[in-house]
Motif scaffolding. Structure first.
Motif, PDB file in Angstrom:
ATOM      1  N   THR A 199       0.822  -0.816   0.151  1.00 32.41           N
ATOM      2  CA  THR A 199      -0.247  -0.360  -0.490  1.00 32.41           C
ATOM      3  C   THR A 199       0.779   1.336   0.211  1.00 32.41           C
ATOM      4  N   ALA A 200       2.181   1.496   0.756  1.00 30.31           N
ATOM      5  CA  ALA A 200       2.517   2.450   0.546  1.00 30.31           C
ATOM      6  C   ALA A 200       3.858   2.216  -0.708  1.00 30.31           C
ATOM      7  N   ARG A 201       3.937   1.853  -1.293  1.00 23.24           N
ATOM      8  CA  ARG A 201       4.811   1.240  -2.630  1.00 23.24           C
ATOM      9  C   ARG A 201       3.672   2.192  -3.975  1.00 23.24           C
ATOM     10  N   LEU A 202       2.184   1.389  -3.337  1.00 23.31           N
ATOM     11  CA  LEU A 202       1.024   2.285  -4.401  1.00 23.31           C
ATOM     12  C   LEU A 202       2.047   3.775  -4.600  1.00 23.31           C
ATOM     13  N   GLU A 203       1.196   4.532  -2.810  1.00 23.62           N
ATOM     14  CA  GLU A 203       0.815   5.841  -2.889  1.00 23.62           C
ATOM     15  C   GLU A 203       2.559   6.283  -3.208  1.00 23.62           C
ATOM     16  N   GLY A 212      -3.467  15.980  -7.382  1.00 23.56           N
ATOM     17  CA  GLY A 212      -5.167  16.748  -7.586  1.00 23.56           C
ATOM     18  C   GLY A 212      -6.322  16.700  -7.651  1.00 23.56           C
ATOM     19  N   LEU A 213      -5.983  14.955  -8.141  1.00 24.20           N
ATOM     20  CA  LEU A 213      -7.054  13.719  -7.992  1.00 24.20           C
ATOM     21  C   LEU A 213      -8.140  14.191  -6.190  1.00 24.20           C
ATOM     22  N   GLU A 214      -9.126  14.631  -6.376  1.00 20.25           N
ATOM     23  CA  GLU A 214     -10.218  14.915  -4.829  1.00 20.25           C
ATOM     24  C   GLU A 214     -10.228  13.690  -4.516  1.00 20.25           C
ATOM     25  N   ASN A 215     -10.537  12.815  -5.144  1.00 16.29           N
ATOM     26  CA  ASN A 215     -11.283  11.693  -4.466  1.00 16.29           C
ATOM     27  C   ASN A 215     -10.350  10.076  -5.490  1.00 16.29           C
ATOM     28  N   CYS A 216      -9.246   9.989  -4.565  1.00 14.93           N
ATOM     29  CA  CYS A 216      -8.212   9.029  -4.820  1.00 14.93           C
ATOM     30  C   CYS A 216      -8.052   8.767  -3.767  1.00 14.93           C
ATOM     31  N   SER A 217      -7.700   6.600  -4.222  1.00 15.71           N
ATOM     32  CA  SER A 217      -7.642   5.795  -2.688  1.00 15.71           C
ATOM     33  C   SER A 217      -6.870   4.714  -3.204  1.00 15.71           C
ATOM     34  N   TYR A 218      -5.909   4.378  -2.493  1.00 18.69           N
ATOM     35  CA  TYR A 218      -5.428   2.633  -3.000  1.00 18.69           C
ATOM     36  C   TYR A 218      -5.899   1.690  -2.261  1.00 18.69           C
ATOM     37  N   GLU A 219      -5.932   0.535  -2.740  1.00 14.43           N
ATOM     38  CA  GLU A 219      -6.017  -0.535  -2.076  1.00 14.43           C
ATOM     39  C   GLU A 219      -5.425  -2.102  -2.343  1.00 14.43           C
ATOM     40  N   VAL A 220      -4.490  -2.726  -1.655  1.00 14.09           N
ATOM     41  CA  VAL A 220      -4.196  -4.184  -1.716  1.00 14.09           C
ATOM     42  C   VAL A 220      -4.967  -5.093  -1.190  1.00 14.09           C
ATOM     43  N   CYS A 221      -5.013  -6.354  -1.919  1.00 14.77           N
ATOM     44  CA  CYS A 221      -6.195  -7.323  -1.382  1.00 14.77           C
ATOM     45  C   CYS A 221      -4.894  -8.939  -1.642  1.00 14.77           C
ATOM     46  N   THR A 222      -5.237  -9.915  -1.646  1.00 15.55           N
ATOM     47  CA  THR A 222      -4.423 -11.419  -1.503  1.00 15.55           C
ATOM     48  C   THR A 222      -5.653 -12.129  -1.699  1.00 15.55           C
ATOM     49  N   GLY A 223      -5.114 -12.834  -3.033  1.00 15.08           N
ATOM     50  CA  GLY A 223      -5.600 -13.528  -3.789  1.00 15.08           C
ATOM     51  C   GLY A 223      -5.664 -13.908  -5.209  1.00 15.08           C
ATOM     52  N   GLN A 224      -6.703 -14.779  -6.292  1.00 12.46           N
ATOM     53  CA  GLN A 224      -6.154 -14.597  -7.490  1.00 12.46           C
ATOM     54  C   GLN A 224      -6.534 -13.205  -7.430  1.00 12.46           C
TER      55      GLN A 224
END
Length: 301
Positions: A199-203, A212-224
């Motif tokens: 997650t830190a790497r994504l950011e 500048g994007l008002e609504n931006c988020s990052y998500e990491v999950c596990t699986g296929q």
């Protein structure tokens, strides 16, 4: 935003949703629209050279015009094209010739429905190869698309940190700015313990591009990856999924069967877009690779 749109079709009707979506985009953006069927493979290799002289291409064009003529009736800059050759080669060649900024495809195989019931994620090699090699974004549509305003409100980008994925993130950021859409960048990890680090790497890697994007988020999950991308798309009610299409497989058949992009594209409730190269939106504002606004005459495609 889209000015030159190419749709790869067959005379089977399996591409209906792709044609209708592309037609809606063409109306909305007053774009040039080309419906293209590449003939020759079904008739055999030896017949490719004689398709046009025999009148076969004209017959196929009339057949397709009967299917989609009404859909194209109010689109002045639309054209139905039937050309002989190898499907993915001809579609890619035409996209380069027209400097297309979008290729739209359906499942692109008449056996799709039967095979899909037997093997999840099955797709035609034309779709696979065009998605992997196109210089412009390729949108796969297999369900009805509502052409609303704004066109996209909730965009999901799946990344594996490859160079191609970086291009997908940059393009998705441009779309999010254009439509003031909510943007989620996700990655599927191998191990649960890696989630915080990734997650830190994504950011860190993508934050500057998404500034500048008002609504931006990052998500990491596990699986296929295909399953997790589809699950996230559904949970977020995404109306567009953007990915990069590439493969480390040297065996084309293994790459074809294992493509995450194709598996997601043929099962997602929304269109899936494949972006492998840097490509700018054709809109009022243009952005460089770090997300900064460029002057119109300095933007490169």
């Amino acid at each position: 935003m889209f000015k030159d749109i190419i749709v790869g079709i067959t005379p089977t009707g399996i591409d209906d949703f792709a044609v209708k979506a592309a037609a809606e985009f063409a109306r909305k953006f007053e774009a040039n629209l080309y419906l293209v069927h590449v003939a020759g493979m079904a008739q055999g290799w030896g017949s490719v050279e004689r398709l046009e002289p025999s009148g076969e291409t004209a017959k196929l064009k009339d057949q397709i015009d009967g299917m989609y003529g009404e859909v194209l009736r109010d689109i002045p800059n639309s054209q139905i094209m039937v050309v002989p050759g190898i499907p993915h080669n001809e579609l890619l060649r035409l996209a380069r010739k027209k400097n297309a900024d979008l290729v739209v495809m359906g499942p692109h195989t008449k056996e799709y429905e039967e095979k899909r019931s037997k093997m999840w994620g099955m797709a035609g090699s034309t779709l696979e190869r065009v998605s992997q090699k196109a210089r412009c974004p390729v949108m796969v549509v297999h369900k009805d698309v509502v052409c609303k305003e704004p066109l996209f409100e909730n965009i999901l980008i799946a990344t594996d940190f490859s160079d191609q994925a970086e291009c997908a993130v940059s393009y998705g950021a441009q779309m999010a700015r254009q439509y003031k859409a909510r943007l989620t960048v996700m990655h599927v990890a191998d191990l649960e313990a890696e989630k915080d680090k990734l997650t830190a790497r994504l950011e860190s890697e993508y934050g500057p591009r998404l500034s500048g994007l008002e609504n931006c988020s990052y998500e990491v999950c596990t699986g296929q990856p295909p399953m997790e991308i589809l699950k996230t798309s559904q949970n977020l009610h995404a109306d567009l999924v953007i990915m990069a299409h590439h493969s480390k497989e040297q065996d084309p058949e293994k790459a074809f069967m294992g493509s995450t992009v194709v598996q997601v594209a043929l099962n997602a409730p929304s269109p899936t877009m494949s972006v492998n190269r840097y490509f700018d939106l054709r809109c009022g504002l243009m952005y460089d690779q770090t997300g900064n606004v460029m002057e119109a005459d300095s933007a490169k495609v």
